[in-house]
Design a protein around this motif. Structure first.
Motif, PDB file in Angstrom:
ATOM      1  N   CYS A 119       0.867  -1.188   0.000  1.00 54.64           N
ATOM      2  CA  CYS A 119       0.000   0.000   0.000  1.00 54.64           C
ATOM      3  C   CYS A 119       0.901   1.235   0.000  1.00 54.64           C
ATOM      4  N   LYS A 120       0.516   2.250  -0.792  1.00 59.20           N
ATOM      5  CA  LYS A 120       1.389   3.418  -0.959  1.00 59.20           C
ATOM      6  C   LYS A 120       1.197   4.458   0.156  1.00 59.20           C
ATOM      7  N   HIS A 121       0.189   4.282   1.003  1.00 53.27           N
ATOM      8  CA  HIS A 121      -0.095   5.250   2.077  1.00 53.27           C
ATOM      9  C   HIS A 121      -0.029   6.679   1.532  1.00 53.27           C
ATOM     10  N   CYS A 122      -0.875   6.942   0.520  1.00 48.49           N
ATOM     11  CA  CYS A 122      -0.867   8.216  -0.213  1.00 48.49           C
ATOM     12  C   CYS A 122      -1.018   9.402   0.735  1.00 48.49           C
ATOM     13  N   THR A 143      -0.009   7.521   8.342  1.00 44.50           N
ATOM     14  CA  THR A 143      -0.250   6.330   7.534  1.00 44.50           C
ATOM     15  C   THR A 143      -1.761   6.114   7.438  1.00 44.50           C
ATOM     16  N   VAL A 144      -2.188   5.248   6.522  1.00 45.60           N
ATOM     17  CA  VAL A 144      -3.618   5.038   6.275  1.00 45.60           C
ATOM     18  C   VAL A 144      -4.011   3.632   6.735  1.00 45.60           C
ATOM     19  N   GLY A 164      -4.915  -0.309  -6.964  1.00 45.65           N
ATOM     20  CA  GLY A 164      -5.512  -1.642  -6.818  1.00 45.65           C
ATOM     21  C   GLY A 164      -5.061  -2.357  -5.565  1.00 45.65           C
ATOM     22  N   VAL A 165      -4.867  -1.611  -4.487  1.00 46.67           N
ATOM     23  CA  VAL A 165      -4.323  -2.207  -3.261  1.00 46.67           C
ATOM     24  C   VAL A 165      -5.418  -2.796  -2.370  1.00 46.67           C
ATOM     25  N   VAL A 166      -6.498  -2.057  -2.159  1.00 44.53           N
ATOM     26  CA  VAL A 166      -7.508  -2.478  -1.176  1.00 44.53           C
ATOM     27  C   VAL A 166      -8.378  -3.589  -1.775  1.00 44.53           C
ATOM     28  N   GLU A 167      -8.729  -4.561  -0.945  1.00 42.20           N
ATOM     29  CA  GLU A 167      -9.610  -5.636  -1.392  1.00 42.20           C
ATOM     30  C   GLU A 167     -10.545  -6.025  -0.251  1.00 42.20           C
ATOM     31  N   LEU A 168     -11.756  -6.456  -0.623  1.00 44.56           N
ATOM     32  CA  LEU A 168     -12.685  -6.967   0.380  1.00 44.56           C
ATOM     33  C   LEU A 168     -12.397  -8.442   0.582  1.00 44.56           C
ATOM     34  N   SER A 169     -12.384  -8.875   1.832  1.00 42.32           N
ATOM     35  CA  SER A 169     -12.178 -10.288   2.117  1.00 42.32           C
ATOM     36  C   SER A 169     -13.462 -11.043   1.802  1.00 42.32           C
ATOM     37  N   THR A 170     -13.324 -12.191   1.160  1.00 40.44           N
ATOM     38  CA  THR A 170     -14.506 -12.992   0.852  1.00 40.44           C
ATOM     39  C   THR A 170     -15.055 -13.661   2.110  1.00 40.44           C
ATOM     40  N   LEU A 244      -2.375  13.449  -5.847  1.00 41.15           N
ATOM     41  CA  LEU A 244      -1.904  12.595  -4.746  1.00 41.15           C
ATOM     42  C   LEU A 244      -0.768  13.274  -3.976  1.00 41.15           C
ATOM     43  N   GLU A 245      -0.096  14.213  -4.621  1.00 32.55           N
ATOM     44  CA  GLU A 245       1.036  14.980  -4.056  1.00 32.55           C
ATOM     45  C   GLU A 245       2.288  14.126  -3.872  1.00 32.55           C
ATOM     46  N   TYR A 246       2.221  13.128  -2.991  1.00 34.16           N
ATOM     47  CA  TYR A 246       3.327  12.166  -2.885  1.00 34.16           C
ATOM     48  C   TYR A 246       2.821  10.927  -2.159  1.00 34.16           C
ATOM     49  N   LEU A 247       3.612   9.862  -2.269  1.00 38.51           N
ATOM     50  CA  LEU A 247       3.249   8.591  -1.637  1.00 38.51           C
ATOM     51  C   LEU A 247       4.202   8.356  -0.463  1.00 38.51           C
ATOM     52  N   ASN A 248       3.650   8.024   0.689  1.00 32.94           N
ATOM     53  CA  ASN A 248       4.527   7.750   1.845  1.00 32.94           C
ATOM     54  C   ASN A 248       5.343   6.472   1.617  1.00 32.94           C
ATOM     55  N   ALA A 249       4.802   5.546   0.806  1.00 32.92           N
ATOM     56  CA  ALA A 249       5.580   4.369   0.415  1.00 32.92           C
ATOM     57  C   ALA A 249       5.929   4.549  -1.056  1.00 32.92           C
TER      58      ALA A 249
END
Lengths: 299, 63
Positions: A119-122, A143-144, A164-170, A244-249
């Motif tokens: 995750c990029k922690h935008c 951080t997010v 495409g980082v976040v996903e719902l758990s099935t 986004l300005e910058y990504l923490n990761a």
């Protein structure tokens, strides 16, 4: 100073290998940075140092109690994790350079690009903007994190994330992603993946310091003849686009972002709300005019 | 991650059908409480989906 490396004098606090309890501010010894609430922390992932050992993936799963998934072989190179998911918060991409030919390759160059994705922690996180319940929030470490007890599983954060980082758990129906080891940071510990990385390809620290370190590394690589090295996600660089300005990761890459499965110019969906609304209103006005014209002609 | 009476470790993910929330698990973990879990195997994953959790007394057996 040992072998040219600056070592924290705090290592002398623990001369014995037997520890009686958790170390105070352990991150100061392992990452050279003290974790203080109110400051901005992140990862600098130098892909030129990644050897694809997957220690980061394993450390992440161990610490966060995440189950192994995608069992079996994918047939996609050595990459059997395939992507970031609800249960995989670090993913080491094995990018096989198939266009290369052994006879044409330089002697020192391998066929592989490896990158530990996360995750990029935008700085301006689109997932957080899309979350209607406030489950996604910015922590005191910039951080997010998703609060599992508040997430209602609506899934709005999933398409909002440009990476495409976040996903719902099935299984539990809730959104999951990297927390940058929020619990470890609260305890003064370095995130598990960065601590486990044997080559320091993943570096944890204050974002400003990491930017300086990353720029110096790019200059070094250019001097050594790797002219293709550049930063992705640092301020003013590719990846830090679309509000986004910058990504923490952020990352040091040596090929186009698309090769690493990263978007060339990520954007915040919130920036498109205005134009989307104008488009919708224009369509409604057009339909109203057409209906009026149709009924007027019949009358 | 739960430990059975035999010393085995099993990883569970709380199902959305379970009648409790993740924040209710923390006190059980702190007390190292004995629990009985009704679960089903999760597809394509080395974990089980916990459908129900019942707290047991120290004497009550098999967890």
């Amino acid at each position: 100073m040992i072998g040219g490396l600056a070592i924290s004098p705090r290592v002398l606090d623990h001369g014995e290998s037997q520890l009686r309890g958790p170390m105070r501010d352990e991150s100061e010894m392992t990452a050279g940075v003290r974790v203080v609430p109110g400051r901005s922390y992140g990862f600098f992932t130098d892909t030129t140092l990644c050897i694809g050992c997957k220690a980061c993936e394993v450390a992440c799963k161990e610490w966060n109690n995440l189950p192994a998934d995608n069992l079996g072989l994918t047939g996609n190179s050595y990459d059997n994790t395939t992507a970031l998911s609800a249960n995989t918060w670090r993913h080491v991409a094995f990018i096989e350079k198939l266009e290369d030919r052994p006879t044409e390759m330089q002697a020192f160059q391998s066929h592989w690009l490896m990158m530990s994705d996360v995750c990029k922690h935008c700085h301006n996180p689109p997932c957080m903007e899309a979350c209607p319940t406030g489950a996604l929030f910015k922590t005191e470490f910039d951080t997010v994190v998703v609060q599992q007890d508040i997430c209602n599983g609506c899934g709005y954060c999933v398409p909002a994330c440009p990476f495409g980082v976040v996903e719902l758990s099935t299984l539990d129906g809730k959104a999951h992603k990297c927390t940058l080891c929020y619990d470890r940071l609260k305890g003064g510990l370095e995130p598990a993946c960065a601590k486990a990385c044997p080559t320091d390809s993943i570096m944890f620290g204050e974002v400003g310091t990491l930017h300086e370190r990353a720029r110096a590394r790019v200059d070094d690589l250019h001097r050594m003849g790797v002219g293709s090295a550049y930063l992705y996600g640092a301020p003013g660089e590719p990846g830090a686009t679309g509000g986004l300005e910058y990504l923490n990761a952020f990352f040091l890459l040596t090929d186009k972002p698309e090769v690493y499965n990263l978007p060339e110019a990520p954007t915040r969906p919130a920036d498109r709300v205005g134009s989307g609304m104008i488009g919708g209103l224009a369509a409604m006005a057009g339909l109203a005019v057409a209906a009026l014209a149709l009924f007027t002609r019949r009358g | 991650m739960l430990q059975t009476d035999d010393g085995d470790h099993r990883l569970f993910v709380l199902s959305h059908r379970a009648g409790l929330e993740p924040q209710q698990l923390a006190p059980l973990q702190r007390q190292q409480a004995r629990v009985r879990v009704r679960y089903q195997k999760a597809r394509n994953m080395i974990a089980a989906s916990a459908l129900a959790l019942e707290r047991l007394s120290a004497q009550e057996g098999p967890a």
